[in-house]
Design a protein around this motif. Structure first.
Motif, short mmCIF file in Angstrom:
data_model
loop_
_atom_site.label_atom_id
_atom_site.label_comp_id
_atom_site.label_asym_id
_atom_site.label_seq_id
_atom_site.Cartn_x
_atom_site.Cartn_y
_atom_site.Cartn_z
N VAL A 227 0.83 -1.21 0.00
CA VAL A 227 0.00 0.00 0.00
C VAL A 227 0.87 1.26 0.00
O VAL A 227 0.55 2.24 -0.69
CB VAL A 227 -0.96 -0.01 1.22
N GLN A 228 1.96 1.24 0.73
CA GLN A 228 2.82 2.43 0.80
C GLN A 228 3.41 2.76 -0.57
O GLN A 228 3.47 3.94 -0.97
CB GLN A 228 3.94 2.20 1.82
N ASP A 229 3.85 1.73 -1.29
CA ASP A 229 4.41 1.96 -2.63
C ASP A 229 3.34 2.47 -3.59
O ASP A 229 3.60 3.35 -4.42
CB ASP A 229 5.02 0.67 -3.17
N LEU A 230 2.15 1.92 -3.49
CA LEU A 230 1.05 2.39 -4.33
C LEU A 230 0.72 3.85 -4.02
O LEU A 230 0.46 4.65 -4.93
CB LEU A 230 -0.19 1.52 -4.11
N ASP A 231 0.75 4.21 -2.74
CA ASP A 231 0.46 5.59 -2.35
C ASP A 231 1.48 6.55 -2.95
O ASP A 231 1.12 7.64 -3.43
CB ASP A 231 0.46 5.71 -0.83
N ILE A 232 2.73 6.15 -2.96
CA ILE A 232 3.77 6.99 -3.56
C ILE A 232 3.52 7.17 -5.05
O ILE A 232 3.62 8.28 -5.59
CB ILE A 232 5.16 6.39 -3.30
N ALA A 233 3.17 6.08 -5.73
CA ALA A 233 2.92 6.14 -7.17
C ALA A 233 1.70 7.01 -7.49
O ALA A 233 1.71 7.79 -8.45
CB ALA A 233 2.73 4.74 -7.73
N ILE A 234 0.66 6.89 -6.68
CA ILE A 234 -0.52 7.72 -6.87
C ILE A 234 -0.15 9.20 -6.67
O ILE A 234 -0.59 10.07 -7.44
CB ILE A 234 -1.64 7.30 -5.90
N GLY A 235 0.66 9.48 -5.67
CA GLY A 235 1.11 10.84 -5.45
C GLY A 235 1.90 11.38 -6.63
O GLY A 235 1.77 12.55 -7.00
N THR A 236 2.71 10.53 -7.23
CA THR A 236 3.47 10.94 -8.42
C THR A 236 2.53 11.30 -9.56
O THR A 236 2.74 12.29 -10.28
CB THR A 236 4.43 9.83 -8.86
N ALA A 237 1.49 10.49 -9.77
CA ALA A 237 0.51 10.79 -10.82
C ALA A 237 -0.14 12.15 -10.60
O ALA A 237 -0.33 12.94 -11.54
CB ALA A 237 -0.55 9.70 -10.88
N ILE A 238 -0.46 12.46 -9.35
CA ILE A 238 -1.08 13.75 -9.03
C ILE A 238 -0.09 14.89 -9.27
O ILE A 238 -0.43 15.90 -9.90
CB ILE A 238 -1.57 13.75 -7.57
N GLU A 239 1.15 14.72 -8.82
CA GLU A 239 2.16 15.76 -8.98
C GLU A 239 2.46 16.06 -10.44
O GLU A 239 2.79 17.19 -10.79
CB GLU A 239 3.44 15.34 -8.25
N ARG A 240 2.34 15.04 -11.30
CA ARG A 240 2.63 15.24 -12.72
C ARG A 240 1.43 15.75 -13.50
O ARG A 240 1.47 15.85 -14.72
CB ARG A 240 3.18 13.95 -13.33
N GLY A 241 0.37 16.08 -12.79
CA GLY A 241 -0.78 16.71 -13.43
C GLY A 241 -1.63 15.78 -14.25
O GLY A 241 -2.25 16.20 -15.24
N ALA A 242 -1.71 14.51 -13.85
CA ALA A 242 -2.52 13.56 -14.60
C ALA A 242 -4.00 13.94 -14.54
O ALA A 242 -4.49 14.44 -13.53
CB ALA A 242 -2.32 12.15 -14.05
#
Length: 407
Positions: A227-242
């Motif tokens: 879950v922690q790794d998924l949370d980081i990836a989701i945060g990356t998607a948000i930061e990149r303006g998806a």
């Protein structure tokens, strides 16, 4: 949670989906994009009367009676006009695209002449006034609206915009689609898999569907079942303006399917989860808060390769198209069944099939013998999906059926 029908799920997914806003691009970078504003002509094309052929600019009256001889007084080439005027009995050597000099009203093609000397040409055939001249404004006139909003800038449209002297044009912004592939069992293509691992392939097909339908794919790679790794990836998607977050795998209900949990922790507003379709039952849709308080649409795809791609064809493609301002028209056809089909259950079935013409030229859809949702070889072989609605009765070979064409 009850299973949604495919049609209801698609309607809910596309509710409110509209172009994301326009941007101004150099025309050289706008190929394949969708116009958000009309394209206007900023000059007249051609801007002058131009020759449509290689030959001689003349006065038609001078060759009404043949044979005739004319005095050659100069030359007009593309980019280098003849600045004088053509008088009675005179001709100007002219080339395709060159301005027609003053006084001339016709272009005589060179095949109908014979050059007698440097300054004399013999006319072998008469020609009607106005022949072989492209009049100023033949293509378009300054101020004309040449292309309407919604037009995809294909090669012809792109060239027309440029020819009309548009250095920049307004297009709808491409939706950014972040892809997260989940699973401890996955390794990237080219890597050596361990004894319990397989090669990850879903993201490549998903990214190509995104590209074809006007989006920009942001592949965030493989994320393990944590879950922690998924949370980081989701945060990356948000930061990149998806604008859309697509997850592949982990959307079912097993102990290792953690996508729903990770998204819920991020505050996802779940719309639906599980569709009455085969393959692709564990399809999930929801929304997250994106960058700068925008809405980030979430589409959780199954992990099985065929299920993932079929769901991408049916759901992701129209969603990306809507956000990109592109028309979406699935290629649906009525054809004949090539084999008997049993009665269907409560889920809409999408059966991989080969659609070919029979000896009479009629299209026939023959189901492939194996329909396992892990078999990419079968999906690559298929060029269409036979649609079997929930509770459809048994059908016989030769009866009509509906197919969703893949290619």
């Amino acid at each position: 949670m009850a299973l949604l029908s495919v049609d209801e799920a698609l309607a809910r997914l596309l509710a409110g989906a509209a172009p994301l806003g326009w941007e101004c691009l150099p025309v050289a970078q706008a190929g394949g994009r969708v116009l958000s504003s009309p394209v206007e002509a900023h000059h007249t094309q051609p801007p002058f009367n131009a020759s449509a052929m290689d030959g001689y600019a003349i006065r038609a009256a001078d060759v009404a009676v043949i044979p005739a001889q004319l005095k050659v007084i100069g030359e007009s080439a593309a980019g280098h006009r003849y600045s004088g005027a053509v008088a009675a009995g005179e001709a100007v050597r002219i080339f395709t695209g060159a301005p027609v000099p003053q006084g001339a009203d016709t272009v005589l093609i060179q095949e109908n002449t014979e050059r007698l000397a440097d300054d004399t040409v013999s006319v072998l055939q008469s020609v009607a006034e106005g022949r072989n001249i492209r009049r100023a404004g033949l293509d378009f006139t300054k101020g004309d609206i040449l292309l309407q909003p919604g037009r995809i800038l294909d090669p012809a449209a792109l060239s027309l915009a440029a020819a009309a002297n548009n250095a920049e044009i307004r297009v709808w912004r491409q939706p950014r689609v972040a892809i997260i592939t989940t699973g401890d069992e996955l390794v990237a293509p080219g890597e050596a898999p361990g004894p319990d691992q397989i090669i990850s392939s879903n993201s490549l097909g998903i990214a190509e569907i995104i590209r074809i339908h006007g989006g920009e794919a942001l592949d965030l790679g493989i994320v393990g079942d944590h879950v922690q790794d998924l949370d980081i990836a989701i945060g990356t998607a948000i930061e990149r303006g998806a604008d859309i977050l697509v997850t592949s795998g982990g959307a079912s209900v097993g102990d290792h399917d953690l996508v729903h949990e990770a998204l819920t922790r991020r505050g996802m507003e779940l719309d639906f989860w599980k569709i009455a379709m085969r393959p692709g039952k564990p399809l999930m849709s929801g929304k997250l808060q994106g960058l700068h308080d925008t809405s980030l649409r979430v589409l959780g795809l199954p992990g099985n390769p065929v299920s993932s791609l079929v769901c991408s064809y049916l759901f992701l493609a129209p969603l990306v198209s809507a956000l990109a301002g592109r028309p979406y028209r699935p290629d649906m056809r009525r054809v004949h069944l090539g084999a008997d089909m049993p009665a269907n259950d409560l889920r809409r079935d999408h059966i991989r099939a080969e659609i070919i013409q029979n000896e009479n030229g009629d299209p026939v859809a023959t189901p492939l013998p194996l329909q396992d949702s892990s078999m990419l070889s079968a999906l690559a072989r298929a060029n269409g999906l036979i649609i079997r609605e929930p509770h459809a009765e048994a059908a016989r070979a030769g009866e009509s059926c509906e197919v969703f064409m893949l290619r």
